[in-house]
Scaffold this motif. Structure first.
Motif, PDB file in Angstrom:
ATOM      1  N   PHE A  26      47.254  28.781  48.098  1.00 56.11           N
ATOM      2  CA  PHE A  26      48.389  28.411  47.260  1.00 56.11           C
ATOM      3  C   PHE A  26      49.672  28.585  48.073  1.00 56.11           C
ATOM      4  O   PHE A  26      50.173  29.703  48.207  1.00 56.11           O
ATOM      5  CB  PHE A  26      48.417  29.269  45.989  1.00 56.11           C
ATOM      6  CG  PHE A  26      47.271  28.981  45.069  1.00 56.11           C
ATOM      7  CD1 PHE A  26      47.438  28.111  44.011  1.00 56.11           C
ATOM      8  CD2 PHE A  26      46.034  29.556  45.280  1.00 56.11           C
ATOM      9  CE1 PHE A  26      46.381  27.825  43.158  1.00 56.11           C
ATOM     10  CE2 PHE A  26      44.965  29.278  44.434  1.00 56.11           C
ATOM     11  CZ  PHE A  26      45.141  28.408  43.378  1.00 56.11           C
ATOM     12  N   ALA A  28      52.734  27.941  47.545  1.00 54.42           N
ATOM     13  CA  ALA A  28      53.952  28.344  46.841  1.00 54.42           C
ATOM     14  C   ALA A  28      53.958  29.820  46.440  1.00 54.42           C
ATOM     15  O   ALA A  28      54.957  30.309  45.932  1.00 54.42           O
ATOM     16  CB  ALA A  28      54.139  27.476  45.597  1.00 54.42           C
ATOM     17  N   PHE A  29      52.874  30.538  46.652  1.00 52.93           N
ATOM     18  CA  PHE A  29      52.814  31.963  46.309  1.00 52.93           C
ATOM     19  C   PHE A  29      53.378  32.787  47.449  1.00 52.93           C
ATOM     20  O   PHE A  29      52.725  32.998  48.460  1.00 52.93           O
ATOM     21  CB  PHE A  29      51.379  32.407  46.036  1.00 52.93           C
ATOM     22  CG  PHE A  29      50.818  32.000  44.710  1.00 52.93           C
ATOM     23  CD1 PHE A  29      51.505  31.161  43.847  1.00 52.93           C
ATOM     24  CD2 PHE A  29      49.588  32.465  44.313  1.00 52.93           C
ATOM     25  CE1 PHE A  29      50.968  30.790  42.625  1.00 52.93           C
ATOM     26  CE2 PHE A  29      49.045  32.095  43.090  1.00 52.93           C
ATOM     27  CZ  PHE A  29      49.731  31.262  42.261  1.00 52.93           C
ATOM     28  N   GLY A  30      54.590  33.261  47.299  1.00 55.39           N
ATOM     29  CA  GLY A  30      55.186  34.143  48.294  1.00 55.39           C
ATOM     30  C   GLY A  30      55.506  33.435  49.595  1.00 55.39           C
ATOM     31  O   GLY A  30      55.245  32.252  49.776  1.00 55.39           O
ATOM     32  N   GLY A  33      52.653  31.574  51.643  1.00 55.70           N
ATOM     33  CA  GLY A  33      51.532  31.230  50.777  1.00 55.70           C
ATOM     34  C   GLY A  33      50.534  32.372  50.643  1.00 55.70           C
ATOM     35  O   GLY A  33      50.688  33.434  51.240  1.00 55.70           O
ATOM     36  N   ARG A  34      49.516  32.143  49.835  1.00 51.48           N
ATOM     37  CA  ARG A  34      48.474  33.143  49.586  1.00 51.48           C
ATOM     38  C   ARG A  34      47.122  32.460  49.440  1.00 51.48           C
ATOM     39  O   ARG A  34      47.002  31.415  48.820  1.00 51.48           O
ATOM     40  CB  ARG A  34      48.715  33.898  48.276  1.00 51.48           C
ATOM     41  CG  ARG A  34      49.948  34.731  48.225  1.00 51.48           C
ATOM     42  CD  ARG A  34      49.676  36.121  48.790  1.00 51.48           C
ATOM     43  NE  ARG A  34      50.733  37.055  48.475  1.00 51.48           N
ATOM     44  CZ  ARG A  34      51.794  37.271  49.229  1.00 51.48           C
ATOM     45  NH1 ARG A  34      51.963  36.599  50.321  1.00 51.48           N
ATOM     46  NH2 ARG A  34      52.687  38.159  48.889  1.00 51.48           N
ATOM     47  N   LEU A  36      43.609  32.796  47.604  1.00 53.62           N
ATOM     48  CA  LEU A  36      43.030  33.478  46.460  1.00 53.62           C
ATOM     49  C   LEU A  36      41.518  33.302  46.488  1.00 53.62           C
ATOM     50  O   LEU A  36      41.022  32.186  46.655  1.00 53.62           O
ATOM     51  CB  LEU A  36      43.569  32.919  45.141  1.00 53.62           C
ATOM     52  CG  LEU A  36      45.051  33.092  44.877  1.00 53.62           C
ATOM     53  CD1 LEU A  36      45.412  32.527  43.509  1.00 53.62           C
ATOM     54  CD2 LEU A  36      45.452  34.547  44.953  1.00 53.62           C
ATOM     55  N   VAL A  58      43.841  38.927  46.833  1.00 57.96           N
ATOM     56  CA  VAL A  58      44.981  38.156  47.320  1.00 57.96           C
ATOM     57  C   VAL A  58      45.364  38.671  48.702  1.00 57.96           C
ATOM     58  O   VAL A  58      45.513  39.879  48.902  1.00 57.96           O
ATOM     59  CB  VAL A  58      46.196  38.303  46.372  1.00 57.96           C
ATOM     60  CG1 VAL A  58      47.378  37.503  46.891  1.00 57.96           C
ATOM     61  CG2 VAL A  58      45.835  37.883  44.957  1.00 57.96           C
ATOM     62  N   GLY A  60      48.181  37.762  51.859  1.00 63.59           N
ATOM     63  CA  GLY A  60      49.292  36.980  52.383  1.00 63.59           C
ATOM     64  C   GLY A  60      49.139  36.808  53.885  1.00 63.59           C
ATOM     65  O   GLY A  60      48.700  37.717  54.577  1.00 63.59           O
ATOM     66  N   GLU A  91      45.648  43.133  46.108  1.00 60.87           N
ATOM     67  CA  GLU A  91      46.408  42.411  47.126  1.00 60.87           C
ATOM     68  C   GLU A  91      46.422  43.229  48.409  1.00 60.87           C
ATOM     69  O   GLU A  91      46.608  44.436  48.363  1.00 60.87           O
ATOM     70  CB  GLU A  91      47.840  42.157  46.667  1.00 60.87           C
ATOM     71  CG  GLU A  91      48.635  41.350  47.671  1.00 60.87           C
ATOM     72  CD  GLU A  91      50.008  40.951  47.166  1.00 60.87           C
ATOM     73  OE1 GLU A  91      50.734  40.309  47.915  1.00 60.87           O
ATOM     74  OE2 GLU A  91      50.356  41.312  46.030  1.00 60.87           O
TER      75      GLU A  91
END
Length: 92
Positions: A26, A28-30, A33-34, A36, A58, A60, A91
């Motif tokens: 993803f 847009a996560f942080g 991205g990330r 998952l 999760v 990063g 995470e």
């Protein structure tokens, strides 16, 4: 064996009968991205109603990190979530 849907991957879980494992990136996560990774299983209560549980890992991306290392860390996070119990997010 993975099935591909919307760019992600879904497979039957190896550790939990009737469960599925999935992974996807993803962006847009942080920052950066990330990835998952998660496992979900339908569980029926005594009344036969389906109850869902989820374990999520999760990770990063870290500067200079290769894809295999990122995936390994995310995989470790999902297994840590599984060890903590149902409906957990870890995470790293």
């Amino acid at each position: 064996m993975y099935l591909t849907t919307n760019g992600g991957k879904i497979a039957l879980a190896q550790l939990i009968d009737g469960a599925c494992e999935a992974e996807d990136f993803f962006p847009a996560f942080g920052e950066g991205g990330r990835w998952l990774f998660f496992t979900a299983a339908a569980i029926r209560n005594e009344g036969g109603e389906i109850r869902a549980t989820v374990s999520i890992g999760v990770a990063g991306w870290r500067a200079g990190e290769d894809e295999q290392t990122l995936i390994r860390r995310a995989d470790e996070a999902v297994y840590a979530a599984k060890r903590r119990g149902k409906n957990c997010v870890v995470e790293v």
